[in-house]
Design an enzyme around this catalytic site. Structure first.
Site, PDB file in Angstrom:
ATOM      1  N   CYS A   2       0.754  -1.080  -0.001  1.00 43.41           N
ATOM      2  CA  CYS A   2       0.001   0.148  -0.085  1.00 43.41           C
ATOM      3  C   CYS A   2       0.803   1.353  -0.123  1.00 43.41           C
ATOM      4  CB  CYS A   2      -0.820  -0.035   1.395  1.00 43.41           C
ATOM      5  SG  CYS A   2      -1.829  -1.578   1.375  1.00 43.41           S
ATOM      6  N   LEU A  47      -3.511  -1.642  -1.743  1.00 48.80           N
ATOM      7  CA  LEU A  47      -3.625  -2.690  -2.677  1.00 48.80           C
ATOM      8  C   LEU A  47      -4.115  -3.834  -2.145  1.00 48.80           C
ATOM      9  CD1 LEU A  47      -2.576  -3.377  -5.742  1.00 48.80           C
ATOM     10  CD2 LEU A  47      -0.379  -3.711  -4.732  1.00 48.80           C
ATOM     11  N   ILE A  49      -4.528  -7.457  -1.079  1.00 50.55           N
ATOM     12  CA  ILE A  49      -3.870  -8.684  -1.327  1.00 50.55           C
ATOM     13  C   ILE A  49      -4.238  -9.937  -0.472  1.00 50.55           C
ATOM     14  CG2 ILE A  49      -1.619  -9.940  -1.377  1.00 50.55           C
ATOM     15  CD1 ILE A  49      -1.933  -7.850  -3.526  1.00 50.55           C
ATOM     16  N   GLU A  74       3.685  -6.900   4.244  1.00 55.37           N
ATOM     17  CA  GLU A  74       2.964  -8.067   4.602  1.00 55.37           C
ATOM     18  C   GLU A  74       3.681  -8.504   5.809  1.00 55.37           C
ATOM     19  OE1 GLU A  74       0.509  -9.080   3.180  1.00 55.37           O
ATOM     20  OE2 GLU A  74       0.557  -8.146   0.970  1.00 55.37           O
ATOM     21  N   ASP A  95      -3.419  -9.181   7.848  1.00 53.16           N
ATOM     22  CA  ASP A  95      -2.381  -9.150   8.607  1.00 53.16           C
ATOM     23  C   ASP A  95      -2.158  -7.753   9.329  1.00 53.16           C
ATOM     24  OD1 ASP A  95      -1.868  -8.244   6.218  1.00 53.16           O
ATOM     25  OD2 ASP A  95       0.336  -8.575   6.099  1.00 53.16           O
ATOM     26  N   GLY A 362      14.044 -13.287  -6.692  1.00 54.22           N
ATOM     27  CA  GLY A 362      15.089 -13.859  -6.136  1.00 54.22           C
ATOM     28  C   GLY A 362      16.041 -12.953  -5.509  1.00 54.22           C
TER      29      GLY A 362
END
Length: 624
Positions: A2, A47, A49, A74, A95, A362
């Site tokens: 966000c 946003l 999720i 997150e 969360d 990655g």
């Protein structure tokens, strides 16, 4: 993911949120508070999720209305943290709701270390009249702030703050970027706008006079690189932590994709993701038209995608694509950077955002596991330190000056008795002389003085946060928390979020990194290769053809592009009045000439291009 924006005692209109709306186009909110004589504004764009319902909207209050949070990021272990909140009545499963109630029950300063995730947030404690700002321990999510007397402004991006403050350009940070290729926290390109440091907690009192307390919520490890044991057991332990990290970061109520390079890191993340999610996985790769094989990763990535049965999406870009988007990229990133992988990241994010809302990356393996070639020189640096005064290092440095950048940096680093001075030289893309020559003669004194102040700020911060260890371990530790956080992770966040795309980095899991940093150096790298334990574990998931590929790195063909298009680059730089007011154009042209004549100065040229666009935008804020 966000965008957050907030203030104390300064008016921030709801329209200001439009400047960062790309970070969270799904919903937005504003909440006003009055604490003593302080007016507080908390704004948020979301946003969605996790928990796509309205129960996940922010600003969000705790169940008893004693606390309120605006949060970007997150928390992957939030379900575990909820087990400690038995008395709390939850409205949803986000969360964010876990965090706001967790902080209401448990003191932030003592319990922030419990969060395993990526985050930047502001939490208002109405009961104790405090407001907290924090950034995750590795700096994955950015957070900027301005503080002066009784005024506080903070935001996920600089643009909303600068629109209000109109701050002057920070000449010391600008000069420092010529050497370090980025601007390290807490500084920014603006004088009065600062970054919350990775792992830092800022506490503001809202009593009679606003006060600021700075602290770090994760103490430096007591030692680095001491863990030894049966190697097979260590591989198993590493693998277990790696698998758990990826599985945790698949937490989502929307589809999760993969940013796939041709290397082992993203391939391993993809392989585990596919196994743990047991679903089709979309992978995304960017290449370059007409680029040499040692640059373009599409063929390697395509073979990986085929091996793992991934749904592979690719796109190729050209030099005109690069030139046409460079100014936009500089605007998005907001700070000068010399890392040319910004270019493919822009196009990669745009491609991925057309298909998914979340991607795994990655990123994060090369710094703690010594995956870059530069680290192969660390044993030489460490073992030469006792004999520094006996070696003709200065003569060697002069010989290598125009021969090999990595060797020049290594030898320059050998000349320093202080670890932090040595670390700066080890990472500097330009020598002190080169950087000084680039500054316009009329500006050199003020820029040199400002640069020295920047250097002292950096050294003071890291002396307080440095664990006891040898140079080899320390340099990996520093890189993870400086160049990774304020360069690669910073531009990744800005660019992905520009396209409303959440990017997660499983390798930067708290538990996994703690284990890696505890390992004896022999399990991580030697003078011939890096990421030893990482690649040995990867054999469980990937064929040796993928694991043993030559590392290409996530980069662009700017080395050849800049040679082939020297006139276009020179024209862009020399016709920018704000740029020519700051820089010595003769030295700039020499840099372009030297690159055309065989030296690889693509980082320096890319940085100058980045600075030219930023200075053009901020031409009215150059002089104080």
């Amino acid at each position: 993911m966000c965008g957050i924006l907030g203030s104390i005692n300064i008016n921030v209109k709801a329209e200001s949120l439009n400047l960062i709306k790309h970070r969270g186009p799904d919903s937005s909110g504003l909440q006003l508070f009055r604490v003593n004589n302080n007016s507080i504004s908390l704004l948020h764009c979301r946003l969605s999720i996790v928990d796509l319902s309205e129960a996940g909207n922010q600003p969000m209050s705790s169940f008893n209305n004693k606390g309120c949070i605006i949060f970007n990021g997150e928390i992957y272990n939030h379900v575990d943290l909820r087990q400690r909140l038995n008395s709390c009545q939850f409205k949803g499963h986000s969360d964010t709701e876990t965090m706001v109630n967790y902080f209401e029950k448990f003191e932030i300063s003592e319990n922030l270390k419990d969060l395993n995730g990526i985050f930047a947030f502001a939490y208002l404690d109405l009961e104790h009249e405090l407001i907290f700002l924090a950034r995750d321990r590795f700096g994955v999510k950015p957070l900027y702030y301005y503080y002066n007397n009784d005024i506080l402004l903070f935001c996920s991006e600089i643009r909303a703050l600068q629109a209000i403050l109109h701050s002057q350009v920070n000449k010391g940070a600008l000069a420092n970027s010529l050497r370090m290729r980025f601007i390290a926290s807490p500084s920014t390109i603006y004088q009065h706008i600062h970054k919350v440091e990775p792992g830092q907690l800022l506490t503001f009192s809202l009593k009679k006079n606003i006060g600021l307390k700075k602290s770090y919520f994760v103490a430096p490890p007591k030692s680095l690189g001491t863990k030894k044991g049966d190697y097979k057991k260590l591989i198993n332990e590493y693998g277990d932590l790696f698998e758990k990290a990826v599985e945790r970061q698949l937490m989502s109520d929307v589809e999760v994709g993969i940013l796939l390079s041709g290397g082992v890191d993203s391939a391993l993340v993809a392989a585990i993701s596919k196994q743990k999610s047991n679903t089709a996985v979309k992978a995304f790769t960017i290449g370059f038209e007409g680029s040499p094989q040692n640059i373009d990763e599409i063929d390697y990535a395509a073979k990986t995608a085929q091996t793992l049965s991934l749904e592979h999406h690719i796109e190729k870009i050209t030099f005109p694509d690069f030139l046409n988007t460079l100014e936009q990229i500089a605007e998005i990133v907001e700070e000068p950077i010399a890392t040319t992988s910004i270019i493919p990241m822009f196009h990669l994010s745009k491609l991925a955002a057309s298909k998914v809302k979340v991607v795994l990356s990655g990123q994060g393996a090369d710094e703690p596991l010594a995956g870059y070639k530069k680290y192969q020189g660390l044993p030489w640096l460490q073992y030469s330190r006792p004999f520094r005064s006996l070696m003709p290092i200065t003569k060697i440095a002069e010989f290598l000056y125009n021969k090999n950048e990595k060797l020049r940096r290594l030898v320059s680093s050998m000349q320093c008795a202080d670890n932090l001075d040595s670390f700066i030289e080890f990472n500097a893309i330009s020598s002190a002389t080169e950087a000084n020559d680039l500054i316009a003669p009329s500006n050199r004194t003020i820029y040199t003085e400002a640069l020295q102040k920047e250097k002292e700020i950096f050294k003071q911060i890291w002396r307080e946060r440095t664990p006891k260890s040898n140079i080899s371990n320390l340099f990996l530790y520093y890189d993870l928390r400086t160049s990774l956080s304020d360069d690669l992770l910073m531009y990744t966040d800005k660019i992905t979020m520009h396209f409303s795309l959440e990017c997660r980095v499983p390798i930067l899991d708290n538990d996994l990194i703690s284990f890696i940093e505890s390992l004896d150096i022999r399990y991580k790298y030697n003078a011939r290769k890096g990421k030893i334990i990482h690649k040995d574990f990867a054999k469980e998931y990937l064929p040796t053809a993928i694991i043993d590929r030559k590392k290409l790195g996530f980069k662009s063909p700017t080395e050849s592009w800049f040679r082939e298009n020297k006139s276009a680059i020179e024209n862009l730089l020399t016709t920018n009045k704000a740029f020519t007011a700051c820089f010595n154009i003769a030295a700039v042209k020499k840099t372009l000439d030297d690159h055309s004549n065989g030296q690889n100065l693509e980082k320096q040229i890319f940085l100058l291009l980045s600075l030219s666009y930023l200075l053009k935008k901020n031409s009215s804020f150059l002089m104080s």
